[in-house]
Design an enzyme around this catalytic site. Structure first.
Site, PDB file in Angstrom:
ATOM      1  N   ASN A  56      11.737  26.227  23.319  1.00 19.84           N
ATOM      2  CA  ASN A  56       9.680  26.781  23.474  1.00 19.84           C
ATOM      3  C   ASN A  56       9.860  28.212  22.791  1.00 19.84           C
ATOM      4  O   ASN A  56      11.215  28.871  22.639  1.00 19.84           O
ATOM      5  CB  ASN A  56       9.000  26.751  24.822  1.00 19.84           C
ATOM      6  CG  ASN A  56       8.834  28.334  25.116  1.00 19.84           C
ATOM      7  OD1 ASN A  56       8.577  28.680  24.914  1.00 19.84           O
ATOM      8  ND2 ASN A  56       9.890  27.806  26.134  1.00 19.84           N
TER       9      ASN A  56
ATOM     10  N   PHE B 237       4.269  33.805  24.405  1.00 20.03           N
ATOM     11  CA  PHE B 237       2.995  34.233  24.966  1.00 20.03           C
ATOM     12  C   PHE B 237       1.105  33.961  24.794  1.00 20.03           C
ATOM     13  O   PHE B 237       0.795  34.608  25.095  1.00 20.03           O
ATOM     14  CB  PHE B 237       3.326  35.921  25.500  1.00 20.03           C
ATOM     15  CG  PHE B 237       4.494  36.537  25.782  1.00 20.03           C
ATOM     16  CD1 PHE B 237       4.997  35.582  27.029  1.00 20.03           C
ATOM     17  CD2 PHE B 237       4.481  37.727  25.908  1.00 20.03           C
ATOM     18  CE1 PHE B 237       6.197  35.639  27.296  1.00 20.03           C
ATOM     19  CE2 PHE B 237       5.515  38.293  26.902  1.00 20.03           C
ATOM     20  CZ  PHE B 237       6.290  37.311  27.454  1.00 20.03           C
TER      21      PHE B 237
ATOM     22  N   SER C 190      11.479  37.126  28.112  1.00 22.10           N
ATOM     23  CA  SER C 190      11.170  35.936  27.196  1.00 22.10           C
ATOM     24  C   SER C 190      11.771  35.968  25.837  1.00 22.10           C
ATOM     25  O   SER C 190      11.550  37.447  25.082  1.00 22.10           O
ATOM     26  CB  SER C 190      10.153  36.592  26.758  1.00 22.10           C
ATOM     27  OG  SER C 190       9.827  34.742  25.720  1.00 22.10           O
TER      28      SER C 190
ATOM     29  N   ASN D  36      10.374  35.499  22.947  1.00 25.47           N
ATOM     30  CA  ASN D  36      10.013  35.289  21.884  1.00 25.47           C
ATOM     31  C   ASN D  36       8.686  36.308  21.310  1.00 25.47           C
ATOM     32  O   ASN D  36       7.841  35.932  20.786  1.00 25.47           O
ATOM     33  CB  ASN D  36       8.637  33.978  22.452  1.00 25.47           C
ATOM     34  CG  ASN D  36       9.745  32.320  22.567  1.00 25.47           C
ATOM     35  OD1 ASN D  36      11.216  32.096  21.804  1.00 25.47           O
ATOM     36  ND2 ASN D  36      10.031  31.783  23.370  1.00 25.47           N
ATOM     37  N   THR D  37       9.241  37.072  22.300  1.00 28.84           N
ATOM     38  CA  THR D  37       8.193  38.299  22.029  1.00 28.84           C
ATOM     39  C   THR D  37       9.180  39.302  21.506  1.00 28.84           C
ATOM     40  O   THR D  37      10.158  39.667  21.904  1.00 28.84           O
ATOM     41  CB  THR D  37       7.324  38.680  22.850  1.00 28.84           C
ATOM     42  OG1 THR D  37       6.708  37.758  23.292  1.00 28.84           O
ATOM     43  CG2 THR D  37       6.538  40.569  22.519  1.00 28.84           C
TER      44      THR D  37
ATOM     45  N   LYS E 193      12.089  39.662  36.272  1.00 28.60           N
ATOM     46  CA  LYS E 193      12.725  38.144  35.669  1.00 28.60           C
ATOM     47  C   LYS E 193      14.044  38.267  33.967  1.00 28.60           C
ATOM     48  O   LYS E 193      13.482  39.561  33.301  1.00 28.60           O
ATOM     49  CB  LYS E 193      11.809  37.357  34.853  1.00 28.60           C
ATOM     50  CG  LYS E 193      12.448  35.999  34.516  1.00 28.60           C
ATOM     51  CD  LYS E 193      11.120  35.009  34.477  1.00 28.60           C
ATOM     52  CE  LYS E 193      11.433  33.260  33.488  1.00 28.60           C
ATOM     53  NZ  LYS E 193      10.433  32.389  34.341  1.00 28.60           N
TER      54      LYS E 193
ATOM     55  N   ASN F 116      15.160  33.516  32.959  1.00 33.25           N
ATOM     56  CA  ASN F 116      14.626  32.815  31.604  1.00 33.25           C
ATOM     57  C   ASN F 116      15.480  32.442  30.367  1.00 33.25           C
ATOM     58  O   ASN F 116      16.227  31.810  31.104  1.00 33.25           O
ATOM     59  CB  ASN F 116      14.140  34.244  31.120  1.00 33.25           C
ATOM     60  CG  ASN F 116      12.751  33.813  30.109  1.00 33.25           C
ATOM     61  OD1 ASN F 116      12.359  32.404  30.032  1.00 33.25           O
ATOM     62  ND2 ASN F 116      11.617  34.678  30.389  1.00 33.25           N
TER      63      ASN F 116
HETATM   64  C1  FMN Z   1       7.138  25.221  27.310  1.00 31.88           C
HETATM   65  C2  FMN Z   1       7.725  26.941  27.962  1.00 31.88           C
HETATM   66  C3  FMN Z   1       6.636  28.353  28.144  1.00 31.88           C
HETATM   67  C4  FMN Z   1       7.688  29.632  29.600  1.00 31.88           C
HETATM   68  N1  FMN Z   1       6.984  30.484  29.978  1.00 31.88           N
HETATM   69  C5  FMN Z   1       7.055  30.494  29.863  1.00 31.88           C
HETATM   70  C6  FMN Z   1       6.442  32.462  30.200  1.00 31.88           C
HETATM   71  O1  FMN Z   1       5.362  32.908  29.570  1.00 31.88           O
HETATM   72  N2  FMN Z   1       6.682  33.387  31.106  1.00 31.88           N
HETATM   73  C7  FMN Z   1       8.167  32.971  32.136  1.00 31.88           C
HETATM   74  O2  FMN Z   1       8.516  33.946  32.698  1.00 31.88           O
HETATM   75  N3  FMN Z   1       8.955  32.048  31.526  1.00 31.88           N
HETATM   76  C8  FMN Z   1       8.656  31.072  31.303  1.00 31.88           C
HETATM   77  N4  FMN Z   1       9.577  29.979  30.786  1.00 31.88           N
HETATM   78  C9  FMN Z   1      10.617  29.798  31.458  1.00 31.88           C
HETATM   79  C10 FMN Z   1      10.704  29.126  32.831  1.00 31.88           C
HETATM   80  O3  FMN Z   1       9.924  29.438  33.543  1.00 31.88           O
HETATM   81  C11 FMN Z   1      12.339  29.401  33.166  1.00 31.88           C
HETATM   82  O4  FMN Z   1      12.962  30.275  33.559  1.00 31.88           O
HETATM   83  C12 FMN Z   1      12.565  28.539  32.051  1.00 31.88           C
HETATM   84  O5  FMN Z   1      12.355  27.086  31.657  1.00 31.88           O
HETATM   85  C13 FMN Z   1      14.209  27.468  32.845  1.00 31.88           C
HETATM   86  O6  FMN Z   1      13.684  26.566  34.110  1.00 31.88           O
HETATM   87  P1  FMN Z   1      13.717  24.924  33.760  1.00 31.88           P
HETATM   88  O7  FMN Z   1      14.613  24.909  32.913  1.00 31.88           O
HETATM   89  O8  FMN Z   1      13.720  24.492  35.145  1.00 31.88           O
HETATM   90  O9  FMN Z   1      12.609  25.176  32.363  1.00 31.88           O
HETATM   91  C14 FMN Z   1       8.878  29.017  29.429  1.00 31.88           C
HETATM   92  C15 FMN Z   1       9.483  27.695  29.295  1.00 31.88           C
HETATM   93  C16 FMN Z   1       9.212  26.564  29.063  1.00 31.88           C
HETATM   94  C17 FMN Z   1       9.818  25.260  28.887  1.00 31.88           C
END
Ligand code: FMN
Length: 343
Positions: free
Chosen positions: A111, A115, A178, A180-181, A211, A240
């Site tokens: 992704n 934000f 993140s 993406n910023t 985080k 993350n």
């Molecule tokens: C589509 C998507 C959007 C995410 N948005 C955020 C976010 O806004 N803030 C954040 O701290 N982590 C965000 N994450 C990261 C997740 O919270 C997590 O740290 C990461 O996906 C690893 O966990 P997983 O393997 O269970 O997905 C996002 C992940 C995905 C897939």
């Protein structure tokens, strides 16, 4: 139903699901009756952290419900807590679509949402309404900065979002990881992080966490730990999404953004093991796909465990299945209650 969602483009599937869950969340009796069947209420699963009581250690990770729209549904589906956000002080659209990709062959997602959220104020109002229902369900609030705020002024954004949301969250997470910023991950570096934490710590007496990215070196992780201790943070959320693309088979592997799901599992565990040497309360996230993963993280030193991608692939019964499996694993190893792990 869950299969049908996979026929839709990933972000449309996410939006439709969230619309439905948000509607469901508003319905008192229609929520509580199914919750009685779906939730695994068992005192053996209870976890204490930061003076808060969690009905079980499995939480919804940040990013799934950025705007705190469906908190009732996460509770009803059986989660022990949820983390909303990332929320920025002002609403913002995020990156252009498409920005979410399913890597089916890898049980992963990429992704680059950036934000997208409706802003801190709107979320505060929804959180206040959820609080009125009195459910025993801790909610974490994950904070970020707006894209157009220069890095030198990042602390002001985190402070403003925290000021607006402080009364309504049970714990707060500074998202400095993140991918993406642009520039955000710079805030994980020593001098930036030192200043950010010095400004943010006095702004709340509630639990404050950071985080972190999975792409940090052991030395950089040690520095994060040292600064977290210096500024008396209560814990870390690790990890993350990753910029690594190691070992992927899917044709979408070259899309830009953060990778999550199964390919992140090994690294998430490695980072957890590294961090577990420090006296901080850890929330482990990344590649959790079922009870074995949750059990492994808890034994490796996590107090709480979160999931995002594993839930997308696992479907709505994921929390129930995972918690029942966790109880079986505990029984097999003669662990009578999770609190024994930290006694
Ligand atoms: C589509 C998507 C959007 C995410 N948005 C955020 C976010 O806004 N803030 C954040 O701290 N982590 C965000 N994450 C990261 C997740 O919270 C997590 O740290 C990461 O996906 C690893 O966990 P997983 O393997 O269970 O997905 C996002 C992940 C995905 C897939």
């Amino acid at each position: 139903m869950h299969r049908l969602l996979f026929a839709l483009d990933p972000e449309t599937a996410h939006e439709r699901t969230l619309d439905l869950l948000a509607l469901w969340s508003e319905r008192g009796p229609l929520l509580e009756a199914p919750a009685r069947c779906l939730r695994v209420e068992d005192p053996r699963l209870r976890v204490e952290a930061w003076g808060l009581s969690f009905p079980n250690p499995l939480g919804l990770a940040a990013g799934m419900d950025k705007d705190a729209r469906a908190l009732g549904a996460w509770w009803a589906l059986g989660f022990g807590f949820a983390e909303v956000g990332t929320l920025t002080p002002r609403p913002q659209e995020g990156n252009p679509r498409p920005r979410l990709f399913r890597l089916l062959e890898d049980r992963a997602l990429i992704n680059r949402m950036g934000f997208n959220n409706r802003g801190a104020q709107a979320a505060a109002e929804r959180l206040a309404r959820f609080r009125e229902r009195g459910l025993a369900f801790p909610v974490g609030v994950n904070l970020g900065k707006n894209r157009d705020t220069p890095l030198e002024r990042a602390a002001e954004d985190y402070l403003e979002a925290l000021r607006v949301l402080e009364p309504y969250g049970d714990y707060f997470v500074l998202n400095v990881s993140s991918p993406n910023t642009p520039g955000l991950r710079t805030l994980q570096e020593g001098p930036f992080l030192d200043e950010l934490l010095a400004r943010l710590r006095p702004a709340t007496a509630k639990p404050l966490l950071l985080k972190v990215a999975p792409d940090l070196s052991p030395e950089a992780l040690d520095q994060v730990v040292a600064l977290s201790l210096k500024h008396r943070l209560q814990g870390l959320v690790a990890v993350n999404t990753t910029l690594s693309r190691e070992g992927l088979r899917s044709p979408l592997a070259r899309e830009a953004g953060g990778l999550s799901g199964r390919p992140l599992k090994g690294r998430a565990l490695e980072v957890l093991r590294h961090l577990a040497q420090a006296p901080l309360t850890l929330v482990s996230v990344g590649g959790v796909e079922g009870p074995e993963d949750v059990w492994e993280r808890l034994k490796a030193g996590a107090r709480l465990v979160q999931v995002y991608t594993g839930f997308v692939y696992g479907g709505p019964l994921f929390p129930r299945r995972t918690l029942k499996g966790l109880l079986r694993l505990m029984e097999a190893e003669g662990v009578r209650a999770l609190r024994e792990l930290w006694a």
